[in-house]
Write an enzyme that holds these catalytic residues in place. Structure first.
Site, PDB file in Angstrom:
ATOM      1  CB  CYS A   1      -9.891   5.012   0.465  1.00  0.00           C
ATOM      2  SG  CYS A   1      -8.388   5.713   1.176  1.00  0.00           S
ATOM      3  CB  THR A   2      -6.058   1.528   2.516  1.00  0.00           C
ATOM      4  OG1 THR A   2      -5.546   2.844   2.307  1.00  0.00           O
ATOM      5  CG2 THR A   2      -5.621   0.611   1.413  1.00  0.00           C
ATOM      6  CG  HIS A   3      -6.140   5.722   5.351  1.00  0.00           C
ATOM      7  ND1 HIS A   3      -5.368   5.228   4.337  1.00  0.00           N
ATOM      8  CD2 HIS A   3      -5.290   6.309   6.241  1.00  0.00           C
ATOM      9  CE1 HIS A   3      -4.095   5.521   4.585  1.00  0.00           C
ATOM     10  NE2 HIS A   3      -4.024   6.170   5.731  1.00  0.00           N
TER      11      HIS A   3
ATOM     12  CB  CYS B   1      -2.711   1.081  -2.694  1.00  0.00           C
ATOM     13  SG  CYS B   1      -2.886   2.833  -3.008  1.00  0.00           S
ATOM     14  CG  ASN B   2      -9.239   1.121  -2.588  1.00  0.00           C
ATOM     15  OD1 ASN B   2     -10.205   0.539  -3.031  1.00  0.00           O
ATOM     16  ND2 ASN B   2      -8.817   0.955  -1.341  1.00  0.00           N
ATOM     17  CB  THR B   3      -4.595   5.267  -5.295  1.00  0.00           C
ATOM     18  OG1 THR B   3      -5.448   5.902  -4.333  1.00  0.00           O
ATOM     19  CG2 THR B   3      -4.130   6.274  -6.300  1.00  0.00           C
TER      20      THR B   3
ATOM     21  CE1 TYR C   1       2.824   5.852  -3.063  1.00  0.00           C
ATOM     22  CE2 TYR C   1       1.743   4.028  -4.152  1.00  0.00           C
ATOM     23  CZ  TYR C   1       2.848   4.552  -3.527  1.00  0.00           C
ATOM     24  OH  TYR C   1       3.977   3.784  -3.366  1.00  0.00           O
ATOM     25  N   GLY C   2      -2.927   9.216  -3.477  1.00  0.00           N
ATOM     26  CA  GLY C   2      -4.249   9.675  -3.954  1.00  0.00           C
ATOM     27  C   GLY C   2      -4.238  10.972  -4.745  1.00  0.00           C
TER      28      GLY C   2
ATOM     29  CD  GLU D   1      -1.847   8.385   7.580  1.00  0.00           C
ATOM     30  OE1 GLU D   1      -0.966   9.188   7.920  1.00  0.00           O
ATOM     31  OE2 GLU D   1      -1.712   7.527   6.689  1.00  0.00           O
TER      32      GLU D   1
ATOM     33  CG  ASP E   1      -1.771   1.231   1.321  1.00  0.00           C
ATOM     34  OD1 ASP E   1      -2.351   1.601   0.290  1.00  0.00           O
ATOM     35  OD2 ASP E   1      -1.878   1.841   2.404  1.00  0.00           O
ATOM     36  CB  SER E   2       0.185   4.768  -0.692  1.00  0.00           C
ATOM     37  OG  SER E   2      -1.030   4.778   0.037  1.00  0.00           O
TER      38      SER E   2
END
Ligand code: DGL
Length: 272
Positions: free
Chosen positions: A191-193, A79-81, A48-49, A159, A16-17
């Site tokens: 999105c991962t978050h 990472c979705n991006t 990365y987004g 975060e 992932d980023s």
């Protein structure tokens, strides 16, 4: 890329980023407890987004090259991006091992579960502007309607640990209002978050909206794929994941607790 020897005991590579992909590590551990996991979070270059496609594709290639040094039997793009803009790069760079991305897994689950055919997708600017979720969902069923919204502030809020914070409620209310007016019955956390903020997102979207967590979706897909290829690790013990980051291992340690709910094993600092 030279072929390497893989076996059922080889690790699953996940990248992932940054720290967000730990939501995928957690889902894979829950679904496949005996698998060895090697995780790379590109903490030096996150996020990365908001970056360009060219940059995201370059990073995707370099991240994959790093994981390939550990001879994985499969790569999961957490990472979705990257899943939206560079899955082909990961596939090319990794030779003939299976590569699965969170995006397709999430899209498949959403298409299967939506009853009204009105699906919301939230993600980073790059993911939403690429239209990749809408394309993946419409490839499965062109009659499904997809309503997308970029939610860039969710990443720093997650975060910061602002999980149940009034600022997050305010931002989430603003981001989700349009989608809710469109009467969606399914919402993809693209999105991962975002799984970190799931409780807040759920409380705003209400009981009538089914939340799709791409992390869980990709973990079930990995299990299915490994089982069908006879590549499930036959071991019974649960190994700690091997973690690598490209910067700030200490910050990663703090966020690990938030994302995983446990203390962090050792983390390796790698140069990119
Ligand atoms: N990992 C990214 C994603 O899932 C979110 C963070 C970033 O922008 O790099 O799209």
């Amino acid at each position: 890329m030279p072929q390497h020897k893989i076996s059922a005991d080889s690790p699953i590579g996940i990248f992932d980023s940054g720290v967000g992909g730990l939501t995928v590590v957690k889902a894979v551990q829950a679904c496949l407890p005996s698998e060895r996991i090697i995780y790379f979070g590109d903490t030096a270059r996150v996020p990365y987004g908001p970056k360009s496609q060219v940059t995201i594709r370059k990073y995707a290639r370099e991240d994959t090259e790093l994981l390939m040094k550990h001879q994985p039997k499969m790569i999961i793009v957490a990472c979705n991006t990257v899943s939206a803009l560079a899955l082909d790069v990961v596939q090319q760079t990794s030779g003939d091992i299976p590569v699965i991305g969170v995006l397709k897994a999430g899209a498949e689950l959403a298409a299967r579960q939506s009853r009204s055919g009105r699906i919301g997708v939230i993600g980073t600017q790059a993911t939403i502007h690429s239209n990749a979720y809408a394309c993946a969902i419409n490839e499965l069923d062109p009659n499904l309607e997809v309503f997308s919204k970029a939610c860039p502030l969710f990443v720093p809020l997650a975060e910061e640990g602002f999980i149940d914070h009034p600022a997050t409620r305010l931002v989430a209310g603003e981001y989700l209002s349009e989608l809710l007016t469109s009467k969606i019955d399914t919402l993809v956390l693209g999105c991962t978050h975002y799984p970190i903020l799931r409780g807040m997102i759920e409380s705003i979207s209400g009981a009538g909206v089914n939340i799709i967590d791409s992390a869980e979706a990709v973990a079930s897909k990995a299990k299915y794929l490994l089982a069908s290829e006879g590549m499930l690790n036959p071991g019974t013990g649960q190994a700690m994941p091997h973690l690598m980051v490209s910067d700030l291992p200490q910050k990663f340690r703090e966020l690990y607790r938030l994302f995983m709910g446990t203390e962090m094993p050792d983390v390796e600092l790698v140069g990119m």
